[in-house]
Design an enzyme around this catalytic site. Sequence first.
Site, PDB file in Angstrom:
ATOM      1  N   GLY A 239      -8.150   2.295  39.188  1.00 18.69           N
ATOM      2  CA  GLY A 239      -8.569   0.937  39.511  1.00 18.69           C
ATOM      3  C   GLY A 239      -7.695  -0.204  39.047  1.00 18.69           C
ATOM      4  N   PRO A 274      -5.392   7.060  38.220  1.00 15.13           N
ATOM      5  CA  PRO A 274      -4.726   5.954  38.898  1.00 15.13           C
ATOM      6  C   PRO A 274      -4.230   6.363  40.283  1.00 15.13           C
ATOM      7  CG  PRO A 274      -3.261   6.920  37.266  1.00 15.13           C
ATOM      8  CD  PRO A 274      -4.593   7.638  37.135  1.00 15.13           C
ATOM      9  N   ARG A 276      -3.380   3.408  43.121  1.00 13.07           N
ATOM     10  CA  ARG A 276      -2.571   2.262  43.536  1.00 13.07           C
ATOM     11  C   ARG A 276      -1.416   1.954  42.577  1.00 13.07           C
ATOM     12  NH1 ARG A 276      -4.761  -1.575  46.866  1.00 13.07           N
ATOM     13  NH2 ARG A 276      -6.828  -0.792  46.336  1.00 13.07           N
ATOM     14  N   ARG A 312      -4.653  -2.210  55.602  1.00 13.20           N
ATOM     15  CA  ARG A 312      -5.176  -3.080  54.544  1.00 13.20           C
ATOM     16  C   ARG A 312      -5.329  -4.551  54.959  1.00 13.20           C
ATOM     17  NH1 ARG A 312      -3.092  -4.105  50.283  1.00 13.20           N
ATOM     18  NH2 ARG A 312      -4.937  -4.024  48.989  1.00 13.20           N
ATOM     19  N   TYR A 316      -9.153  -5.565  54.738  1.00 10.44           N
ATOM     20  CA  TYR A 316      -9.593  -6.351  53.574  1.00 10.44           C
ATOM     21  C   TYR A 316      -8.999  -7.759  53.561  1.00 10.44           C
ATOM     22  CZ  TYR A 316      -9.674  -1.501  51.710  1.00 10.44           C
ATOM     23  OH  TYR A 316      -9.851  -0.166  51.525  1.00 10.44           O
ATOM     24  N   CYS A 342      -4.344  -3.713  70.378  1.00 10.47           N
ATOM     25  CA  CYS A 342      -5.181  -4.634  71.140  1.00 10.47           C
ATOM     26  C   CYS A 342      -6.421  -5.045  70.352  1.00 10.47           C
ATOM     27  CB  CYS A 342      -5.573  -3.990  72.455  1.00 10.47           C
ATOM     28  SG  CYS A 342      -4.109  -3.635  73.416  1.00 10.47           S
ATOM     29  N   GLU A 343      -6.218  -5.718  69.271  1.00 11.58           N
ATOM     30  CA  GLU A 343      -7.296  -6.239  68.419  1.00 11.58           C
ATOM     31  C   GLU A 343      -6.769  -7.526  67.802  1.00 11.58           C
ATOM     32  OE1 GLU A 343     -10.283  -4.735  67.466  1.00 11.58           O
ATOM     33  OE2 GLU A 343      -9.930  -2.773  68.378  1.00 11.58           O
ATOM     34  N   TYR A 371      -2.637   3.436  49.961  1.00 13.69           N
ATOM     35  CA  TYR A 371      -3.589   3.164  51.037  1.00 13.69           C
ATOM     36  C   TYR A 371      -2.846   2.634  52.276  1.00 13.69           C
ATOM     37  CZ  TYR A 371      -6.485   3.722  46.953  1.00 13.69           C
ATOM     38  OH  TYR A 371      -7.048   4.232  45.808  1.00 13.69           O
TER      39      TYR A 371
HETATM   40  N1  PLP Z   1     -10.967   7.433  41.345  1.00 16.83           N
HETATM   41  C1  PLP Z   1     -11.959   7.257  42.251  1.00 16.83           C
HETATM   42  C2  PLP Z   1     -13.237   7.994  42.061  1.00 16.83           C
HETATM   43  C3  PLP Z   1     -11.784   6.390  43.343  1.00 16.83           C
HETATM   44  O1  PLP Z   1     -12.765   6.228  44.226  1.00 16.83           O
HETATM   45  C4  PLP Z   1     -10.541   5.710  43.486  1.00 16.83           C
HETATM   46  C5  PLP Z   1     -10.322   4.765  44.587  1.00 16.83           C
HETATM   47  O2  PLP Z   1     -11.116   4.513  45.425  1.00 16.83           O
HETATM   48  C6  PLP Z   1      -9.530   5.950  42.535  1.00 16.83           C
HETATM   49  C7  PLP Z   1      -9.775   6.810  41.478  1.00 16.83           C
HETATM   50  C8  PLP Z   1      -8.193   5.302  42.622  1.00 16.83           C
HETATM   51  O3  PLP Z   1      -8.271   3.935  42.514  1.00 16.83           O
HETATM   52  P1  PLP Z   1      -6.965   3.052  42.413  1.00 16.83           P
HETATM   53  O4  PLP Z   1      -6.097   3.415  43.551  1.00 16.83           O
HETATM   54  O5  PLP Z   1      -7.455   1.671  42.483  1.00 16.83           O
HETATM   55  O6  PLP Z   1      -6.316   3.362  41.093  1.00 16.83           O
END
Ligand code: PLP
Length: 421
Positions: A239, A274, A276, A312, A316, A342-343, A371
């Site tokens: 996260g 991790p 992202r 993305r 979002y 086409c959006e 992502y």
């Molecule tokens: N762990 C879980 C259970 C998740 O659902 C996610 C992302 O949705 C992650 C880890 C990875 O999150 P991030 O890419 O933000 O580090």
Amino acid sequence: MHYFTYKNSLLYAEEVPVSTLVETYGTPLYVYSYNTLLRHFKAYDESFKDYPHLVCFALKANSNGAILRIFGEMGGGADIVSGGELYRARKAGIPPERIVYAGVGKKDDEIRYALSEGILMFNVESEQELANIDRIAGELGKKAPVALRVNPDIDPGTHPYISTGLKQNKFGIPFEHALESYKQANKLKNISVVGIHKHIGSQIISLAPFLDSLNRLVSLIDSLKEEGIGVKYLDIGGGLGIQYLDEIPPHPSELAEKIMPILNGRDITVVMEPGRTLVGNAGILLTKVLYIKKGHDRDFIIVDAGMNDLARPAMYGAYHHIMPVYKRKRKQVFADVVGPICESGDFLGKDREIQALALGEYAAIMSAGAYGYSMSSNYNSRPRAAEVLVKGSEHYIVRERESFDDLLRHEIIPDFLNGSK
Ligand code: PLP
């Protein structure tokens, strides 16, 4: 930090001019930097080196096998959410004892598969799921190692679609029920309680919600101990955010520094997931300008990558820097950078004061490693992009561009429509 930089006005991926990559592989093209991936993994691994830990890369961010192998060879594990991700992780050589499995909708065959592989633990998201894992483990004559995913009801301060640790989200077991659920889990014959898990959301820029939720979990660990339930693993989820625009996300070392006092010498292995932060800034998406159209209040720069390649922005409203591959003096224009889909939601950059791009030139969508490809689709029957890994002055294709035949590969036309002819 990443290794996509301008040298003599030309954008490079490590030691390779990206112009070479578009000439060799075409566009749209995902490009990953090996040394950036390495650096990001080490940032976690070294920050936690004084503490028993396991870095489980969240495959959902980018499941390319070459990337999985890089992390696996560095001692990393995998955070998976499906049988398909388990298959990928195992094919990439990640040992089962380094795999954790979350997700609210694990199917019986997926649970069976994970049990037969012998993963480190299931991060269980409901009491029904717990009962189901117990039943299946019993059928297989195994004991399933589990952590309960606890929903700590903490606002991570991120986009609502990527916040997961609030009461109203579908994830995890509510904090107030967690102790009771643990007691039940502990009574199940085919379950072995080994851990506790949380993941409150993604692209988190402030450590405060992260630490608040951790404090809640640690208090629960202490209550569990009083009940005679010991846990070996504390899975803090993923996260942490990255810089897309001008965010200043915390470094993993800050996280480690703040976590240590909270754990306060407890005998526990920290698992982290991790996604992202490991891959986001280690990847870019290269695209070609197809047309430039004058709108009534803006230019539309139409490029050959769309929301099917990078969802993305459309999904979002996410921001990505868009950089020309050749740096030169340019005028600023007010523009939307849009794809061919086409959006009206098909944009890579909206309402941008941006350096003017010329017809036929190439641009890089930055921070596209997480992502990006993993969320891509064939919408509008567009073959998916190719992926390339750059290491120093070498470049390697790590996924071929899809062909038109790939689009039809799994389609079956019934005989009455002359399908056999
Ligand atoms: N762990 C879980 C259970 C998740 O659902 C996610 C992302 O949705 C992650 C880890 C990875 O999150 P991030 O890419 O933000 O580090």
